[in-house]
Design a protein around this motif. Structure first.
Motif, PDB file in Angstrom:
ATOM      1  N   LEU A  17       8.290  14.538 -10.549  1.00 23.89           N
ATOM      2  CA  LEU A  17       7.076  15.244 -10.153  1.00 23.89           C
ATOM      3  C   LEU A  17       6.302  14.459  -9.090  1.00 23.89           C
ATOM      4  O   LEU A  17       5.806  15.031  -8.111  1.00 23.89           O
ATOM      5  N   ARG A  18       6.188  13.156  -9.290  1.00 21.04           N
ATOM      6  CA  ARG A  18       5.473  12.322  -8.310  1.00 21.04           C
ATOM      7  C   ARG A  18       6.186  12.327  -6.966  1.00 21.04           C
ATOM      8  O   ARG A  18       5.547  12.320  -5.905  1.00 21.04           O
ATOM      9  N   LEU A  19       7.511  12.353  -6.993  1.00 23.21           N
ATOM     10  CA  LEU A  19       8.268  12.446  -5.742  1.00 23.21           C
ATOM     11  C   LEU A  19       7.986  13.766  -5.025  1.00 23.21           C
ATOM     12  O   LEU A  19       7.745  13.801  -3.812  1.00 23.21           O
ATOM     13  N   ARG A  20       8.007  14.859  -5.776  1.00 27.67           N
ATOM     14  CA  ARG A  20       7.779  16.176  -5.178  1.00 27.67           C
ATOM     15  C   ARG A  20       6.350  16.334  -4.671  1.00 27.67           C
ATOM     16  O   ARG A  20       6.111  17.040  -3.694  1.00 27.67           O
TER      17      ARG A  20
ATOM     18  N   GLY B   2       0.780  -1.225   0.000  1.00 36.39           N
ATOM     19  CA  GLY B   2       0.000   0.000   0.000  1.00 36.39           C
ATOM     20  C   GLY B   2       0.813   1.275   0.000  1.00 36.39           C
ATOM     21  O   GLY B   2       0.249   2.368  -0.079  1.00 36.39           O
ATOM     22  N   VAL B   3       2.129   1.155   0.081  1.00 35.31           N
ATOM     23  CA  VAL B   3       3.013   2.326   0.075  1.00 35.31           C
ATOM     24  C   VAL B   3       3.507   2.553  -1.354  1.00 35.31           C
ATOM     25  O   VAL B   3       3.868   1.598  -2.054  1.00 35.31           O
ATOM     26  N   GLY B   4       3.559   3.820  -1.798  1.00 39.81           N
ATOM     27  CA  GLY B   4       4.049   4.132  -3.143  1.00 39.81           C
ATOM     28  C   GLY B   4       5.547   3.900  -3.258  1.00 39.81           C
ATOM     29  O   GLY B   4       6.331   4.516  -2.536  1.00 39.81           O
ATOM     30  N   VAL B   5       5.947   2.986  -4.147  1.00 37.34           N
ATOM     31  CA  VAL B   5       7.357   2.632  -4.335  1.00 37.34           C
ATOM     32  C   VAL B   5       7.721   2.845  -5.797  1.00 37.34           C
ATOM     33  O   VAL B   5       6.946   2.488  -6.698  1.00 37.34           O
ATOM     34  N   ALA B   6       8.884   3.415  -6.039  1.00 32.05           N
ATOM     35  CA  ALA B   6       9.366   3.611  -7.414  1.00 32.05           C
ATOM     36  C   ALA B   6      10.847   3.284  -7.478  1.00 32.05           C
ATOM     37  O   ALA B   6      11.555   3.321  -6.466  1.00 32.05           O
ATOM     38  N   ARG B   7      11.294   2.978  -8.688  1.00 29.23           N
ATOM     39  CA  ARG B   7      12.709   2.643  -8.907  1.00 29.23           C
ATOM     40  C   ARG B   7      13.306   3.644  -9.875  1.00 29.23           C
ATOM     41  O   ARG B   7      12.697   3.977 -10.899  1.00 29.23           O
TER      42      ARG B   7
ATOM     43  N   ILE C 273       8.678   5.681  -1.117  1.00 29.55           N
ATOM     44  CA  ILE C 273       9.976   5.005  -1.089  1.00 29.55           C
ATOM     45  C   ILE C 273      10.519   4.960  -2.512  1.00 29.55           C
ATOM     46  O   ILE C 273       9.828   4.494  -3.427  1.00 29.55           O
ATOM     47  N   VAL C 274      11.733   5.448  -2.710  1.00 30.91           N
ATOM     48  CA  VAL C 274      12.377   5.359  -4.022  1.00 30.91           C
ATOM     49  C   VAL C 274      13.639   4.522  -3.876  1.00 30.91           C
ATOM     50  O   VAL C 274      14.434   4.712  -2.946  1.00 30.91           O
ATOM     51  N   VAL C 275      13.782   3.540  -4.761  1.00 26.23           N
ATOM     52  CA  VAL C 275      14.950   2.659  -4.801  1.00 26.23           C
ATOM     53  C   VAL C 275      15.768   3.054  -6.015  1.00 26.23           C
ATOM     54  O   VAL C 275      15.224   3.169  -7.122  1.00 26.23           O
ATOM     55  N   GLY C 276      17.078   3.277  -5.855  1.00 28.68           N
ATOM     56  CA  GLY C 276      17.837   3.730  -7.008  1.00 28.68           C
ATOM     57  C   GLY C 276      19.312   3.421  -6.960  1.00 28.68           C
ATOM     58  O   GLY C 276      19.867   3.057  -5.922  1.00 28.68           O
TER      59      GLY C 276
END
Length: 772
Positions: free
Chosen positions: A570-573, A548-553, A579-582
């Motif tokens: 934009l989605r991060l801001r 249920g948490v927004g996650v992006a790579r 959570i962003v994985v990079g």
């Protein structure tokens, strides 16, 4: 007659001489003959009367540019570049142009009017419809559209086909612009157009509607023009910047005093989040007010949206972007805007160092320590070093900015070659993040209880988390369970990386791929085991732990276009991603005010590479990624996981102790004789046959050693001994003097045809950033 040296898009060591019945300007493109070919060349210089000329001098056939595209300063700079990197002039000049601007004009065929009529009437095969547009003859034959060259000649004689010269891409794509010419504007839209002077009709219709714009045109208060297309830059929300604090004002003032006083270099050493971007913008305002141009280099294409958005917010349509991710059309349009003087602020990755600015007054190299400023394929130039040399040619000011300056730059600043400026703190009372060390104990451990607990606390507060792992894919190694063999790339000395989402095994060096999972090439087994972790697997694990948490790579696999990158930022801001994985793409200068926790999954990932800069790169990467935390209103925290807590690169990163790291690293470099205490040149020999490649490397190393000017290390197999199906050997040259290297390399190039047999390629890497 007038005579000129013309640079051609061929591997020629010298420009060729051509004649013209009228005077022409250096920096202009011309069409010239060479045997039976026609080529687009660039005039380098005119030849003074009385100069001895070749017996036969052919004439320039056409002038493509009414005004020179390349300034005299840029031509002198490019000449220095090809002489330093010992490459053909055409190879270097090619870097300065968009794709298609500097090339051979090849003949193509297409259906004539009679041929198109015959196609409509059914008298020609329907598959010939592809010939309604010009096609290369060799491609038509290869695809079997027409069976033979003789058949093509017959169809041309009969008038069904016609030959045309391919001139596509020689000029930029254009669109309709509107210019206000009335006495007084009668609406808000006309007032905005008057202030902008001219603007693309496409963008005006988006802003005010098609009907209103048509009304302006029909009234006669607006004039229509055809100009190069204007790229619409990114919009990343509120980009307002605070007023400089006292420390920033001191730095800005010192740089301002040097503007217009000739070439000078500043090394701006500011901790992460200290406001270096604000310094760049304030100095750029002053430079533009003085009538000069600004060039801003960034290390990664992924960083351009952030920097571009700040520049566009302040300088509007004066800003242009140059990098390889733009389409050929957009690159050409942006390049022409710069060459015509319509764009006076350029932001881009390393190739933007060749931007055709008319009057550069400021060159900024942001994150100057990054290894990505070094071109790793083809012509291996270092954009940071070239930025310094270009500024020297045009008398501009240079700002090298970094929280973790390269050892070389800091050494030169301490020696007085650069002026060292510092920003010691974050503005508005924000403190650097608190860094917590977590020692990894068990094999395969990567999400420790400490990191999971910190993530839960951060998410419960409504803040964002960044997880850093500098390894793409799902798993870096795949083993056969039956024989224990690791699946390797058939072309390289490397294992294949498993990419689960696309269902392939991929080589990250040569691009070879195959479906996962194949039959084991050794035992024909069909059961496999994946080992290790990449960003794709980490993302999957996080989604399972935090449903249920927004996650992006954020890595090269997930961000494959400019639009996808803009959307993710934009989605991060906006807070849509928690959570962003990079990979290292997240570590380079991005300002993410919502991120308060950074988790470094495996701190020492790059320490074990056989390269003298491995410790420097590891320290820089750790400090940079840690600096993404706490840039907003919430205090930052970093969880740094490692199995080597006592290594000086990790220990100094833990304390953000640049001076301590610099002292330790400099002493090691001095003991081993590596830069900044020496200059290096790397010769890489590659071939399909291993014994022939080795012999070429040994003969060349023996010759180089016999000259006695420089230290010769090797030959030795390269650390990656086989890449893309070619075996690799290398010879490293070392000397305290650049001139000694230059003399030695020139002597080698003169004897190269004798020392290196056909089938063996030699790559020269001057001032190498890595020795892999």
């Amino acid at each position: 007659m007038f005579f000129y040296r013309v640079i051609l898009p061929l591997p020629l060591r010298e420009p060729l001489i051509y004649a013209s019945s009228r005077p022409l300007s250096p920096g202009s493109r011309v069409v010239v003959p060479l045997k039976r070919r026609r080529l687009v060349g660039v005039i380098l210089e005119s030849i003074p009367p009385g100069t001895e000329l070749p017996e036969e001098v052919r004439e320039i056939q056409d002038l493509l540019d009414p005004e020179p595209l390349l300034s005299t300063e840029l031509l002198h700079f490019l000449r220095w570049c090809w002489e330093y990197y010992l490459c053909p002039p055409g190879e270097m000049v090619r870097q300065a142009f968009p794709p298609g601007f500097f090339r051979e004009l090849k003949r193509r065929i297409r259906l004539s009017a009679a041929g198109r009529r015959a196609l409509r009437e059914g008298r020609l095969p329907q598959e010939w419809s592809v010939l309604t547009r010009p096609r290369l003859i060799r491609r038509v034959l290869a695809e079997g559209i027409i069976p033979s060259a003789g058949e093509i000649e017959r169809l041309v004689r009969e008038g069904l086909l016609e030959e045309v010269e391919d001139q596509r891409g020689l000029h930029p794509p254009v669109e309709e612009w509107l210019e206000f010419v009335g006495e007084e504007p009668l609406s808000e839209g006309e007032e905005i157009l008057r202030r902008r002077k001219r603007w693309p009709r496409r963008l005006l219709e988006e802003e005010f509607g098609r009907e209103e714009v048509r009304g302006w045109i029909s009234s006669g208060r607006v004039r229509r023009l055809r100009l190069p297309r204007l790229r619409k830059g990114p919009v990343l929300g509120d980009l307002s910047l605070p007023e400089p604090d006292p420390e920033q004002k001191r730095v800005i003032q010192e740089i301002r005093q040097a503007l217009g006083q000739g070439f000078r270099t500043f090394l701006l050493h500011g901790i992460t989040g200290s406001g270096k971007t604000l310094v760049y913008l304030k100095v750029a305002e002053e430079v533009l007010a003085q009538g000069k141009d600004v060039l801003v280099l960034v290390p990664e294409i992924a960083l351009t949206p952030y920097v571009e958005a700040h520049l566009v917010a302040r300088f509007g349509s004066q800003v242009a972007v140059l990098h390889s991710a733009l389409s050929a059309g957009w690159r050409a349009a942006e390049w022409f805007r710069i060459a015509r003087g319509e764009a006076r602020v350029v932001v881009g990755a390393r190739s933007a160092v060749f931007a055709p600015l008319r009057h550069p007054g400021l060159i900024v190299v942001d994150e100057e320590h990054e290894g990505t400023y070094k071109q790793s394929e083809g012509l291996r130039y270092q954009a940071r070093d070239l930025a310094l040399m270009r500024a020297k040619f045009c008398g501009a000011t240079v700002i090298l900015g970094s929280a973790t300056p390269s050892v070389k730059s800091y050494f030169l600043a301490r020696k007085g070659r650069y002026t060292l400026l510092r920003l010691h703190r974050r503005p508005a009372g924000r403190r650097p993040p608190e860094i917590q060390l977590v020692v990894l104990q068990r094999p395969g451990e990567y999400l420790t209880p400490e990191l999971i607990a910190a993530m839960e606390e951060t998410l419960n507060r409504g803040e964002q988390v960044l997880l850093f792992l500098n390894r793409r894919g799902y798993a870096p190694v795949v083993f056969c369970r039956e024989c224990g063999e690791a699946l390797e790339c058939p072309n390289c000395s490397l294992t294949l990386t498993y990419h689960r989402r696309s269902g392939i095994l991929l080589c990250h060096h040569c691009g070879f791929s195959q479906p996962a999972f194949p039959v084991c090439p050794r035992c024909e087994g069909t059961r496999f085991r994946t080992v290790g972790i990449g960003t794709e697997r980490l993302e999957e694990e996080i989604r399972q732990r935090f449903p249920g948490v927004g996650v992006a790579r954020l890595d090269r696999d997930s961000v494959t276009s400019e639009k996808r990158l803009y959307d993710l930022l934009l989605r991060l801001r906006r807070g849509e991603i928690q959570i962003v994985v990079g990979t290292q793409m997240v570590a380079q200068g991005h300002d993410l005010p919502g991120v308060s926790l950074v988790g470094v999954i495996w701190a020492e990932g790059g320490l074990h590479l056989p390269d003298f800069r491995a410790a420097e790169r590891t320290f820089q990467l750790l400090v940079q990624v840690a600096g993404r935390a706490g840039r907003g209103t919430s205090p930052g925290r970093v969880i740094l996981q490692t199995r080597l807590p006592h290594h000086y690169a990790v220990a100094c990163a833990l304390k953000e102790d640049y001076e301590g790291f610099y002292r330790e690293e400099l002493e090691r470099r001095k003991q081993l004789g590596f830069p900044p205490f020496s200059r290096l040149a790397l010769l890489i020999f590659s071939g399909i046959r291993p014994e022939k490649t080795e012999e070429a490397a040994r003969r060349s190393a023996s010759f180089l050693a016999s000259l006695g000017r420089v230290e010769v290390l090797g030959p030795a197999p390269a650390p990656l001994p086989r890449l893309a199906g070619r075996y690799r050997w290398q010879v490293l040259l070392r000397s305290p003097r650049s001139s000694a290297l230059d003399q030695t390399l020139r002597a080698f190039l003169r004897e190269k045809s004798r020392l290196v047999p056909s089938g063996i390629s030699v790559t020269l890497d001057r001032d190498p950033e890595e020795l892999l």
